[in-house]
Design an enzyme around this catalytic site. Structure first.
Site, PDB file in Angstrom:
ATOM      1  N   HIS A 307      16.060   4.987  13.719  1.00  0.00           N
ATOM      2  CA  HIS A 307      17.305   4.588  13.051  1.00  0.00           C
ATOM      3  C   HIS A 307      18.414   4.459  14.097  1.00  0.00           C
ATOM      4  O   HIS A 307      18.460   5.222  15.065  1.00  0.00           O
ATOM      5  CB  HIS A 307      17.711   5.643  12.014  1.00  0.00           C
ATOM      6  CG  HIS A 307      18.694   5.131  11.018  1.00  0.00           C
ATOM      7  ND1 HIS A 307      20.045   5.124  11.263  1.00  0.00           N
ATOM      8  CD2 HIS A 307      18.513   4.569   9.799  1.00  0.00           C
ATOM      9  CE1 HIS A 307      20.661   4.587  10.223  1.00  0.00           C
ATOM     10  NE2 HIS A 307      19.762   4.241   9.312  1.00  0.00           N
ATOM     11  N   ASP A 364      13.158   4.057   4.498  1.00  0.00           N
ATOM     12  CA  ASP A 364      12.129   3.103   4.055  1.00  0.00           C
ATOM     13  C   ASP A 364      10.711   3.640   4.146  1.00  0.00           C
ATOM     14  O   ASP A 364       9.773   2.979   3.700  1.00  0.00           O
ATOM     15  CB  ASP A 364      12.239   1.828   4.910  1.00  0.00           C
ATOM     16  CG  ASP A 364      13.532   1.093   4.630  1.00  0.00           C
ATOM     17  OD1 ASP A 364      14.242   0.737   5.594  1.00  0.00           O
ATOM     18  OD2 ASP A 364      13.849   0.907   3.443  1.00  0.00           O
TER      19      ASP A 364
END
Ligand code: SDX
Length: 428
Positions: A307, A364
């Site tokens: 991320h 996700d």
């Protein structure tokens, strides 16, 4: 704490103000940089070190894995609030009391229909079209049927545009899915809650009574809350910059949907499922895929990992991982890829490459496993992300318009040819 920063260029010193956020973040305000230095700018590909705005909506602490909407912890909101309450909170800044929530929902329901002509646009798409491309097109098309939503020069006009899209977007999401599943297009039921209504529009079969499954309703409500906003991510920054030209809310959202579609962003939830399926079909061994993820010569990445901001666990991934166990258990669904996902997580978290780069599961990584257990087709996973992110995009667009932010127009450093004389064709 310092209130100024000094830059020295070619022996000249320049002072810039330092602004302090309410969570003690510091930023060097370089508004006067180019003008004050005779043209010097900064450059920061991917804006990894550059703030685009001051915002009061969402706070992230990537090192500590903290996420708060308007000051409320994501863990509290996911457990105690409903999606429509969170949408109201993000957009207007406060949790609504019962009367405000009822009025918000009834205003939204008053717009929960879509012009029949829009179905002709949907008909024009091949059945194989990716739902994100369809959704982005239909969202932009809404402007043609609601021209008054473009010039939001009053709070009332802005509120009406927001209520319209919150009412119509779930219909577009359902129609996008029913195009894929070959089901007739229909509308929801004003007597249902916001999330119940979305599920009914998505799944009701024309020849059967539709019965709600509370496990699925609660799971979707939680997933939509977890996806609702995430400060200045790629798609939200897209919504802001398109909105900064005063292109209108629906056009700005359509652009945001297109940005979210990418596999490095919201499209990762579909890519994770496809990756886990490939591992399962390949015998379930993860070693090969871990090696590919670390091989600089291989474009393969461990989807759902890493991320830009979180260098610790994504707090949303933690909540979704627990929810995946609960929902699959309550639904009595056995899905072997949940175990593969857990095994992959365990292996990556112990692997030096991932540890050194602080790569953890993100939002996700587990979400698609729940969507699949709910009967949602894999190509619709990113559409579900967009459905959750809608209130966040709206909130960020509204904040940008209310703060009268200037049109977004970055500068560049030119590295092309210097001036050269034109050559006629016969001279080249
Ligand atoms: C979302 O920004 C947001 O807030 C987004 C989001 C939201 O709510 O809006 O949180 C939603 O988009 C989540 C992210 C979903 N995407 C994926 O899961 C795709 C896989 N992840 C990566 O592609 C990557 O981690 C990004 C795109 C998410 C972040 O990329 P960055 O910040 O540009 O980091 P990077 O590419 O510079 O990576 C740093 C290092 C590199 O290695 P080195 O060059 O230092 O040796 O980490 C490596 C990368 O190669 N790396 C990975 C990896 N992610 C980063 N290596 C293998 N697998 C990965 N998944």
């Amino acid at each position: 704490m310092s209130n100024t920063a000094t830059l020295e260029i070619n022996g000249e010193k320049y002072e810039f103000p330092v602004i302090h956020g309410t969570e003690n973040e510091l930023a060097i305000d370089i508004k006067r940089l180019r003008g004050g230095t005779g043209g010097v700018i900064t450059i920061d590909p991917g804006y990894k070190n550059t703030g685009s705005c001051e915002s009061a909506i969402t706070f992230l602490d990537g090192e500590k894995g903290i996420l708060r909407y308007r000051g409320y912890a994501i863990e509290d909101l996911a457990e105690k609030a409903g999606f429509l309450e969170v949408a109201y909170l993000l957009i207007f800044g406060e949790l609504p009391h019962a009367e405000q929530l009822d009025k918000f929902h009834s205003d939204i329901k008053s717009h929960a229909y879509v012009d029949e002509e829009v179905k002709k646009i949907l008909d024009g798409f091949p059945k194989a079209a990716h739902p994100m491309g369809v959704l982005s097109s239909l969202t932009s098309a809404l402007t043609a049927f609601n021209p008054s939503s473009v010039n939001v020069d009053s709070e009332e006009a802005m509120y009406n545009a927001i209520a319209k899209i919150l009412g119509k977007f779930p219909v577009l999401v359902a129609w996008t899915m029913r195009k894929k599943t070959g089901m007739p297009l229909d509308y929801g039921d004003d007597n249902l809650g916001y999330v119940e209504n979305i599920l009914k529009m998505m799944f009701k079969r024309p020849n059967q009574e539709y019965t709600q499954n509370d496990i699925i309703v609660n799971a979707l409500d939680k997933l939509l809350i977890l996806h609702a906003d995430h400060e200045q991510n790629c798609s939200t920054s897209t919504v802001r910059i398109v909105g900064s030209s005063h292109a209108g809310l629906f056009a700005s959202l359509s652009a945001g949907i297109s940005a979210l579609w990418g596999p490095l962003h919201g499209g990762a939830n579909q890519a994770v499922l496809e990756m886990l399926e490939a591992i399962r079909e390949d015998g379930g061994g993860t070693k090969k895929y871990m090696a590919k993820a670390k091989d600089k010569g291989d474009p393969f990445r461990l989807m759902g990992f890493g991320h830009r901001v979180y260098k610790n666990f994504d707090p949303r991934a933690k909540i979704i991982k627990v929810a995946a166990d609960e929902v699959l258990g309550e639904l009595g669904v056995e899905d072997p890829i949940l175990d593969i996902a857990k095994g992959l997580e365990q292996e990556a978290l112990a692997d030096q490459y991932f540890v050194d780069r602080k790569l953890y599961p993100n939002v996700d990584f587990y979400s698609g496993i729940i969507y699949r257990a709910m009967g949602i087709p894999v190509e619709m996973f990113t559409v579900m992300f967009a459905l959750g992110r809608l209130p966040g995009w709206i909130a960020q667009w509204r904040e940008m318009r209310l703060r009268k932010e200037p049109i977004g127009r970055p500068r560049q450093v030119y590295i092309g040819e210097n001036h050269r004389a034109f050559k006629n064709l016969n001279e080249r």
